[in-house]
Design a protein around this motif. Structure first.
Motif, short mmCIF file in Angstrom:
data_model
loop_
_atom_site.label_atom_id
_atom_site.label_comp_id
_atom_site.label_asym_id
_atom_site.label_seq_id
_atom_site.Cartn_x
_atom_site.Cartn_y
_atom_site.Cartn_z
N ALA A 241 0.95 -1.28 0.29
CA ALA A 241 -0.04 -0.03 0.28
C ALA A 241 0.95 0.95 -0.05
O ALA A 241 0.76 2.76 0.43
CB ALA A 241 -1.12 0.20 1.12
N ILE A 242 2.17 0.83 -0.11
CA ILE A 242 3.60 2.35 -0.49
C ILE A 242 3.13 2.77 -1.78
O ILE A 242 4.06 1.98 -2.03
CB ILE A 242 4.38 1.94 -0.01
CG1 ILE A 242 3.56 0.92 1.79
CG2 ILE A 242 5.56 2.97 0.40
CD1 ILE A 242 5.43 0.93 2.36
N ILE A 243 3.20 3.80 -2.06
CA ILE A 243 3.43 4.64 -2.85
C ILE A 243 3.50 5.99 -3.10
O ILE A 243 3.60 6.92 -2.06
CB ILE A 243 1.84 4.66 -3.69
CG1 ILE A 243 1.18 5.40 -3.22
CG2 ILE A 243 1.31 2.61 -4.71
CD1 ILE A 243 0.76 5.61 -4.99
N SER A 244 4.74 6.62 -4.31
CA SER A 244 5.09 7.74 -4.45
C SER A 244 4.43 8.93 -4.14
O SER A 244 2.64 8.92 -4.49
CB SER A 244 6.00 7.85 -5.51
OG SER A 244 6.22 9.18 -5.31
N SER A 245 3.91 9.84 -3.63
CA SER A 245 3.27 10.61 -2.87
C SER A 245 2.30 11.29 -4.01
O SER A 245 1.27 12.03 -4.80
CB SER A 245 3.32 12.06 -2.93
OG SER A 245 4.68 12.77 -3.08
N ASP A 246 3.11 11.65 -5.51
CA ASP A 246 3.37 11.90 -6.90
C ASP A 246 2.14 11.15 -7.06
O ASP A 246 1.25 11.05 -8.14
CB ASP A 246 4.14 11.89 -7.47
CG ASP A 246 5.33 12.39 -7.22
OD1 ASP A 246 5.52 13.71 -6.03
OD2 ASP A 246 6.66 12.73 -7.08
N ASN B 38 -1.92 10.95 -6.62
CA ASN B 38 -2.37 12.89 -7.24
C ASN B 38 -3.45 11.51 -8.49
O ASN B 38 -2.06 11.20 -9.25
CB ASN B 38 -1.52 13.60 -7.90
CG ASN B 38 -0.76 14.10 -6.53
OD1 ASN B 38 -1.31 13.72 -5.51
ND2 ASN B 38 -0.06 15.30 -6.66
N THR C 171 -5.44 9.62 -8.81
CA THR C 171 -6.56 8.50 -8.00
C THR C 171 -7.94 9.04 -7.77
O THR C 171 -8.65 9.95 -7.44
CB THR C 171 -5.61 8.10 -6.59
OG1 THR C 171 -4.13 7.94 -6.57
CG2 THR C 171 -6.90 6.74 -6.01
N HIS D 104 -4.52 16.60 -5.09
CA HIS D 104 -3.57 16.30 -4.16
C HIS D 104 -3.19 16.18 -2.91
O HIS D 104 -4.90 16.04 -2.09
CB HIS D 104 -2.51 18.09 -4.53
CG HIS D 104 -2.99 19.71 -4.11
ND1 HIS D 104 -4.21 19.50 -4.59
CD2 HIS D 104 -2.49 19.32 -2.40
CE1 HIS D 104 -3.99 20.85 -3.23
NE2 HIS D 104 -3.75 21.29 -2.78
N LEU D 105 -2.12 15.81 -1.62
CA LEU D 105 -2.44 15.35 -1.03
C LEU D 105 -1.50 16.80 0.01
O LEU D 105 -1.39 17.34 -0.04
CB LEU D 105 -1.37 14.23 -0.44
CG LEU D 105 -2.11 13.03 -0.75
CD1 LEU D 105 -1.58 11.95 -0.66
CD2 LEU D 105 -3.83 13.10 -0.33
N MET D 106 -2.56 16.24 1.84
CA MET D 106 -2.32 17.54 2.18
C MET D 106 -1.48 17.06 2.94
O MET D 106 -1.68 16.02 4.09
CB MET D 106 -2.92 18.66 3.19
CG MET D 106 -3.84 19.66 2.19
SD MET D 106 -2.48 20.40 1.25
CE MET D 106 -2.12 21.59 2.76
N ILE D 107 0.15 17.21 3.51
CA ILE D 107 1.19 16.49 4.39
C ILE D 107 0.59 17.51 5.74
O ILE D 107 1.25 18.85 5.39
CB ILE D 107 2.14 16.37 4.30
CG1 ILE D 107 2.08 15.63 2.87
CG2 ILE D 107 3.60 16.33 4.32
CD1 ILE D 107 2.37 14.24 2.34
N GLY E 83 4.01 14.08 9.36
CA GLY E 83 4.10 13.03 8.56
C GLY E 83 2.93 12.56 8.42
O GLY E 83 2.77 11.61 7.62
N ARG E 84 1.48 12.95 8.69
CA ARG E 84 0.44 12.33 8.85
C ARG E 84 -0.12 14.00 7.84
O ARG E 84 0.53 14.17 7.13
CB ARG E 84 -0.36 12.69 10.10
CG ARG E 84 -0.08 11.78 10.94
CD ARG E 84 -1.11 11.75 12.08
NE ARG E 84 -2.26 11.21 10.95
CZ ARG E 84 -3.52 11.84 11.71
NH1 ARG E 84 -2.97 12.37 12.84
NH2 ARG E 84 -4.83 11.61 11.54
N VAL E 85 -1.62 12.78 6.47
CA VAL E 85 -1.98 13.12 6.00
C VAL E 85 -3.30 14.03 6.12
O VAL E 85 -4.32 13.10 6.52
CB VAL E 85 -2.33 12.47 4.51
CG1 VAL E 85 -3.10 12.78 3.07
CG2 VAL E 85 -0.35 11.78 3.80
#
Lengths: 114, 114
Positions: free
Chosen positions: B5-10, B13, B15, B30-33, B38-40
């Motif tokens: 379930a680990i992928i690049s943050s790029d 975007n 999904t 996009h995600l907010m970090i 280090g949480r989203v």
């Protein structure tokens, strides 16, 4: 101006990383996201290819990075030698638990999935 | 193939996001970090401008999204009407705790900073 630590994931990319003595030792290329939990287990730094064999990824456990608002960057006690001595990754390291375990052992941190 | 379930943050975007009935209702822009933890806390969806007044951001608390490996997308019980009825954001909403509190109240989730 509000003091916030929330920014777009795009803007974390390129954030500088500093050693404890203040020396700039690199920057974050991109983050890894755990799609299920929304946690960020790794920041990934890129270096040039090793012996011309192409580019490798150097994932660093997120908890080794501390955000410093004054520097607008991350401070870490990881040394360049530690990064260079870390277990080698390959393109398929994502989700390779054996590799991830060795990586966490190398940096002396508990695996994020425990 | 490993199930990771680990992928690049790029790669998060873009999904897709699906309603409970399987209908595709949008995608993640996009995600907010949270730079410190280090949480989203949020995934952000963009829609077209409202009444021609320009583009607005529609942040959705991360915990309202559940990753579905079969769909390779997120499933949510949030409806389009809920998103459209959410408190309006502006460019400076990041770290505006009053706005963030109203947003979490709207979606009936506990604030991530509590």
């Amino acid at each position: 101006m509000t003091t916030t630590a929330i920014i777009s994931s795009d803007r974390v990319n390129g954030t500088n990383v500093y050693a404890r003595d203040g020396e700039k030792i690199g920057h974050i290329d991109h983050l890894m996201i755990d799609k299920s939990s929304g946690r960020v287990p790794y920041a990934v730094r890129h270096f040039g290819g090793f012996l011309g064999l192409g580019e490798e990824e150097y994932p660093v456990p997120w908890e080794k990075l501390t955000y410093d608002t004054a520097k607008d960057g991350y401070v870490t006690d990881i040394t360049r030698e530690q990064v260079e001595g870390a277990p080698r990754s390959d393109k398929d390291w994502h989700g390779n638990r054996d590799y991830e375990q060795r990586l966490h052992d190398h940096y002396l941190v508990n695996p994020y999935w425990m």
